[in-house]
Design a protein around this motif. Structure first.
Motif, PDB file in Angstrom:
ATOM      1  N   SER A  61      93.977  46.344  13.161  1.00  0.00           N
ATOM      2  CA  SER A  61      94.686  47.299  11.676  1.00  0.00           C
ATOM      3  C   SER A  61      96.122  47.877  11.468  1.00  0.00           C
ATOM      4  CB  SER A  61      93.678  47.674  10.825  1.00  0.00           C
ATOM      5  OG  SER A  61      92.826  48.696  10.857  1.00  0.00           O
ATOM      6  N   LYS A 170      90.734  45.272   2.850  1.00  0.00           N
ATOM      7  CA  LYS A 170      91.108  45.416   4.493  1.00  0.00           C
ATOM      8  C   LYS A 170      90.275  44.900   5.399  1.00  0.00           C
ATOM      9  CE  LYS A 170      94.501  48.026   6.180  1.00  0.00           C
ATOM     10  NZ  LYS A 170      95.783  49.228   6.234  1.00  0.00           N
ATOM     11  N   ASP A 195      94.285  41.114   4.108  1.00  0.00           N
ATOM     12  CA  ASP A 195      94.199  42.471   3.906  1.00  0.00           C
ATOM     13  C   ASP A 195      94.608  41.935   2.266  1.00  0.00           C
ATOM     14  OD1 ASP A 195      94.463  44.396   2.543  1.00  0.00           O
ATOM     15  OD2 ASP A 195      95.792  45.924   4.329  1.00  0.00           O
TER      16      ASP A 195
END
Length: 621
Positions: A61, A170, A195
């Motif tokens: 991420s 997310k 997300d």
């Protein structure tokens, strides 16, 4: 293309025959290739920053956009579903991205989206400041970003699982495998992210939400490297990504309905061979980059399909302290684009690069040349000269080099409502000059660089009398400034402390007007902050580490006459990580934008406020 695929398949199969002939004649290689990477070998006189993994979250991420914003002097422009870098006052198309030494920016616009590049997919990343078109070719004007998967030939085996959950919808998950010994290095990584990116912001004293901003995607990367014998090694690299995202509007246009799909596949094969002082390296790469844009309510459906084939042959020879390098590069671009005249475009180029250098413990110098022969564009001869002088812990370095950027396919062939490309564009060119002083000791390193970069024939889309927009070679830009970096490693009792400081002062001005009424002459370029800085501190005590990052971005002008601007902003990020050594696992809790600062790096595009992220990483050995 069938011939190219046959060649690659043959090269993939040929090493198997070599392996069967070499069983006992293998040795342990060092952690770098037989060939030193180009960005390191040809960094004499320049600034090259290798990214320390200590400052990263090692999470899928975490994009390259996050890393550059918080830990470099590169300005990052984030506007909705796109994020691009700016080096030393240049544009995004003046930044070259290289994957294991191969240029990877699509030929359509010569830009790469930072949001689609996860930092966790590479074990070696570095940033070259100032550009080096002599070595890397078109596009390396402001700087270059190098994403590498270097084989490490040491005994290791592990299976890793990483899970992330964060604010604003997310979530990501990734699994990776590593198997290596003295002769084999193998990694495989699969990652997935989703997300919604629905964060609140304030506009006209009203709370609104960032809508139509969902993104989901998958990323697969793999490396297989084999030591064939004392003198030979091969590498196979694969990287694919598949992302679908909603194209968000901005604060003034909130009802966006557009969607975009980005798909890419990248294949790379390389073989190294060493004969005493002679080294040979062959690279064969095949890259596919496809983009599909759809907006059903207004009946817009466009596509761009790019196929790039790159073949590179390198010869290195050294005698005493002299080193000679010769590279032959062949590139083919095949494009199918719904917005081009004739839809299908093809282009070939052949380049020759040569360098001679002298290196000893005190003095290093290098002179290099690059000449590119393009089937459609005239490219100038690109020279570079650099030198370094070392004395104890000090190093004085300097470099003067020419850079260029060929007009993109969009610049030349675009056709659409109110805009048309210009096939008669010239290549942008410029001169980069820099001088720096480095100090390095066991605990402290300091680096200061003064730079001057002038770019001629800067391509700018200009509105014509009939209202149509056409690109022309119009601008001349001078970018001058200073960069400073300090890294300090200390220890207080049993607490290890790592500190990193970055700062840049940059004046980037337009020297040439496009008309007598042009008010931009002598003014700072838009979206180019004069000041940008950040610092990161990591405290480590036994299994516990605490990281704090503070970044500052000065105000930027949003109009070329410098009458409108975005305010400066400062961000604070914090994280706490605990390693459970008995089960080879770690837990990390991060807070981005701790003080919930509202800010913009591109006009009318808000960014998230305070954001929480929880990470779990499990390693099985």
């Amino acid at each position: 293309m069938k011939i190219k695929l046959t060649n690659i398949l043959f090269l993939l199969g040929f090493p198997t025959l070599l392996i069967s002939q070499s069983v006992t004649d293998s040795i342990l290689l060092p952690e770098i290739d037989i060939f030193e990477s180009k960005e390191v070998k040809h960094s004499i006189g320049s600034r090259l920053d290798v990214i320390n993994h200590l400052i990263l979250n090692n999470s899928f991420s975490e994009s390259f956009s996050d890393m550059l914003q918080s830990n470099s002097t590169v300005y990052v422009k984030s506007y909705g579903s796109l994020s691009t870098p700016s080096f030393r006052g240049t544009s995004a198309s003046h930044t070259l991205f290289l994957w294991n030494g191969i240029p990877m920016s699509p030929a359509t616009a010569a830009q790469s989206d930072l949001l689609l590049i996860p930092t966790s997919s590479f074990n070696n990343m570095s940033i070259s400041y100032g550009g080096n078109s002599t070595v890397f070719g078109s596009g390396s004007v402001g700087g270059s970003i190098h994403l590498n998967n270097h084989p490490i030939y040491q005994k290791d085996r592990q299976l890793s699982l990483n899970l992330d959950r964060g604010s604003f919808g997310k979530s990501s998950a990734s699994v990776s495998v590593l198997q290596s010994d003295k002769f084999v290095f193998f990694t495989f990584n699969f990652s997935k992210i989703m997300d919604t990116n629905r964060f609140p912001y304030t506009y006209n004293n009203q709370e609104k939400f960032n809508e139509h901003a969902f993104i989901e995607g998958e990323n697969i990367s793999s490396t297989l490297a084999l030591v064939l014998d004392k003198r030979s090694a091969i590498e196979l690299h694969y990287w694919s990504s598949d992302f679908w995202r909603e194209i968000t509007g901005n604060r003034t246009i909130i009802n966006s309905t557009a969607e975009q799909t980005d798909k890419s596949k990248r294949f790379l094969f390389s073989v190294d061979r060493k004969y005493n002082n002679l080294k040979l390296k062959l690279k064969e790469a095949l890259l596919y980059d496809n983009l599909y844009y759809d907006d059903d309510p207004i009946n817009i459906h466009s596509y761009s399909e790019v196929e790039t084939y790159i073949s590179e042959f390198n010869v290195n020879y050294n005698a005493y302290n002299f080193y000679t390098d010769i590279s032959l590069i062949h590139t083919e671009n095949n494009l199918n684009n719904s917005s081009y005249i004739g839809l299908f475009k093809k282009e070939k180029s052949n380049s020759i690069f040569t360098a001679i250098s002298y290196r000893n413990k005190m003095i290093s110098t290098e002179f290099s040349l690059r000449q590119e022969y393009n089937s459609e564009i005239e490219v100038p001869l690109i020279p570079s000269v650099s030198a370094e002088v070392n004395h104890h812990k000090l190093k004085l370095r300097a470099r003067v080099n020419k850079n260029f950027r060929a007009p993109t396919f969009n610049d030349r062939f675009w056709i659409g409502f109110g805009a048309n490309g210009n096939p008669n564009l010239k290549a942008e060119n410029g001169i980069n000059k820099e001088i720096g002083l480095d100090y390095s000791s066991l605990k402290l390193s300091n680096s200061i660089t003064f730079f001057s970069l002038k770019i001629n024939d800067w391509i700018l889309w200009k509105r014509q009398n009939n209202g149509n927009w056409i690109p022309e070679n119009l601008k001349e830009v001078l970018s001058e400034g200073v960069e400073w970096k300090t890294v300090l490693n200390t220890q207080y009792i049993k607490i290890k402390i790592y500190q990193e400081y970055n700062y840049q002062y940059n004046l980037s001005t337009n020297l040439k007007g496009i008309s007598n009424l042009d008010a931009s002459v002598g003014k700072q370029l838009i979206y180019t902050p004069k000041h940008k800085g950040n610092f990161t501190t990591v405290f480590t005590y036994k299994n516990l580490s605490y990281k704090v990052n503070q970044s500052y971005v000065g105000s930027v002008f949003t109009s070329s006459d410098n009458l409108n601007e975005l305010e400066s902003f400062s961000l604070t990020n914090m994280s706490v990580k605990y390693n459970v050594k008995t089960i080879y696992s770690s837990f990390c809790f991060s807070v981005q934008n701790v003080f919930n600062t509202e800010y913009q790096s591109y006009q009318n595009y808000p960014n998230p406020g305070r954001e929480f992220l929880l990470q779990l990483n499990i390693i099985l050995k």
